[in-house]
Design an enzyme around this catalytic site. Structure first.
Site, PDB file in Angstrom:
ATOM      1  N   SER A   3      -9.667  -2.625  -3.925  1.00 46.89           N
ATOM      2  CA  SER A   3      -8.508  -2.521  -4.803  1.00 46.89           C
ATOM      3  C   SER A   3      -7.523  -1.514  -4.213  1.00 46.89           C
ATOM      4  CB  SER A   3      -8.921  -2.086  -6.208  1.00 46.89           C
ATOM      5  OG  SER A   3      -9.244  -0.699  -6.241  1.00 46.89           O
ATOM      6  N   SER A  31      -7.792  -2.886  10.331  1.00 41.35           N
ATOM      7  CA  SER A  31      -8.295  -4.038   9.580  1.00 41.35           C
ATOM      8  C   SER A  31      -9.737  -4.309   9.948  1.00 41.35           C
ATOM      9  CB  SER A  31      -7.445  -5.275   9.898  1.00 41.35           C
ATOM     10  OG  SER A  31      -8.042  -6.452   9.398  1.00 41.35           O
ATOM     11  N   VAL A  52       0.834  -1.204   0.000  1.00 41.17           N
ATOM     12  CA  VAL A  52       0.000   0.000   0.000  1.00 41.17           C
ATOM     13  C   VAL A  52       0.866   1.250   0.000  1.00 41.17           C
ATOM     14  CG1 VAL A  52      -1.758   1.298   1.274  1.00 41.17           C
ATOM     15  CG2 VAL A  52      -1.880  -1.195   1.171  1.00 41.17           C
ATOM     16  N   ILE A  82      10.115  -0.996  14.985  1.00 40.13           N
ATOM     17  CA  ILE A  82       8.968  -0.232  15.464  1.00 40.13           C
ATOM     18  C   ILE A  82       8.410  -0.941  16.693  1.00 40.13           C
ATOM     19  CG2 ILE A  82       6.646   0.589  14.932  1.00 40.13           C
ATOM     20  CD1 ILE A  82       7.469   0.789  12.025  1.00 40.13           C
ATOM     21  N   TYR A 118      -3.474 -10.787  15.740  1.00 39.11           N
ATOM     22  CA  TYR A 118      -3.301  -9.649  14.831  1.00 39.11           C
ATOM     23  C   TYR A 118      -4.440  -8.651  14.975  1.00 39.11           C
ATOM     24  CZ  TYR A 118      -3.543  -7.067  10.436  1.00 39.11           C
ATOM     25  OH  TYR A 118      -3.654  -6.078   9.490  1.00 39.11           O
ATOM     26  N   GLY A 160      -4.096 -23.352 -14.152  1.00 38.82           N
ATOM     27  CA  GLY A 160      -5.224 -24.187 -14.526  1.00 38.82           C
ATOM     28  C   GLY A 160      -5.537 -25.277 -13.531  1.00 38.82           C
TER      29      GLY A 160
END
Length: 329
Positions: free
Chosen positions: A210, A120, A12, A55, A145, A194
């Site tokens: 997106s 999230s 991102v 961090i 998380y 496939g």
């Protein structure tokens, strides 16, 4: 504006960096390694570059925050190997909770006006059963998380109330787009190869977003006067079932989808016995988002359709795959 972006070399972060640069903002970006080490020096020449080794609750951010008006905090830990056990859980909280809180405290002290945090939708839960998640849905994190993200959100809200620094929280579902990794990339590989997949009878609904749509929402939350001290859930607003997603990917690749049907009960039992219930939840379960809150308050609509987003992702995948094959030959 003078904007600090953490995690600028991530999936991102790269796209957001380019969008903010195009809008002529002055950018400071943090990196875990020097750009020479990452082979990305020229890509980020237009920003002030600061290396931050780790961090956590002890990170010193003073060299990054001088003169900064806005912070977009993208950096964090998304995946920790199962074998790490309790240490992995601790890493989620150290980076995603304590690291976020520490950055926000220092940002407020430095006079930062607004702090945008990428959270999230898993804060609300891993599945929807009584309608889509929205801003007022209760928190119900189901793993370390998501719990760490929720704790970070609560800390940010406390800091905002105590200091006056505005906080904007964005809860996102799975993000796809050029450069995507992890499970979505694996799905692209399977469709391209496939491989027959047992999702023909799946009747779930899942929300996605997106990369272009998410970046657009972040940019709006940085500047819109009504975004301050709000939590927004975001998505493409075009939900898909798992077979619909695979069919759309296959069509963009000009390949057959090769779906066949296996009963949900059989797959759930089989995957649970193999210790893979999480796989069942992601591919057979429903997880929907209602993004009308950000539309009503900020007037935001996703600028990119799902069809266009998948087409761009597949185009990137095919171009990079061909390059990889040429390199191997």
């Amino acid at each position: 504006m003078n904007i600090l972006v953490t995690g600028a070399t991530g999936f991102v972060g790269k796209a957001l960096f380019q969008a903010l640069l195009h809008q002529r903002h002055h950018l400071t970006c943090t990196f875990r390694k020097t750009l020479e080490d990452k082979g990305q020096q020229s890509e980020f020449n237009a920003c002030r570059q600061v290396v931050v080794d780790n961090i956590d609750g002890n990170t010193r951010w003073s060299s990054c925050l001088t003169g900064i008006d806005q912070v977009v905090h993208l950096a964090g830990v998304a995946h920790v190997p199962d074998r790490t056990g309790k240490h992995g859980h601790r890493q989620f909280f150290s980076v995603n909770h304590e690291g976020t809180r520490n950055l926000a405290v220092q940002a407020a002290r430095q006079g930062v006006k607004r702090f945008v945090f990428m959270s999230s939708i898993l804060v609300n839960g891993s599945a929807t059963t009584a309608g889509p998640f929205c801003e007022t849905s209760p928190a119900n994190p189901q793993n370390a998380y998501a719990t760490a993200k929720h704790e970070a959100e609560k800390s940010l809200q406390e800091i905002a109330s105590e200091t006056g620094m505005e906080v904007v929280i964005l809860r996102s579902p799975l993000v796809y787009g050029p450069g995507v990794k992890a499970n979505f990339l694996k799905l692209l590989d399977l469709v391209y190869a496939g491989v027959p997949m047992p999702f023909g009878a799946v009747a779930n609904r899942r929300s996605f977003i997106s990369l272009k749509n998410l970046v657009d929402a972040v940019c709006l939350c940085l500047c819109h006067e009504k975004a301050g001290n709000r939590t927004f859930v975001v998505s493409d607003n075009q939900d898909l079932s798992t077979p619909e997603l695979i069919t759309a990917i296959a069509a963009a690749m000009d390949r057959p989808s090769r779906l066949f049907a296996v009963s949900d009960r059989i797959m759930k039992t089989g995957l649970s016995l193999l210790g893979k219930k999480g796989v069942y939840d992601r591919l057979w379960g429903t997880l929907q988002i209602d993004p009308s809150g950000i539309h009503t308050r900020l007037g935001w609509n996703p600028p990119q359709t799902v069809e266009k987003g998948i087409a761009e992702t597949v185009d990137w995948y095919l171009n990079n795959r061909r390059h990889y094959i040429r390199q191997k030959v």
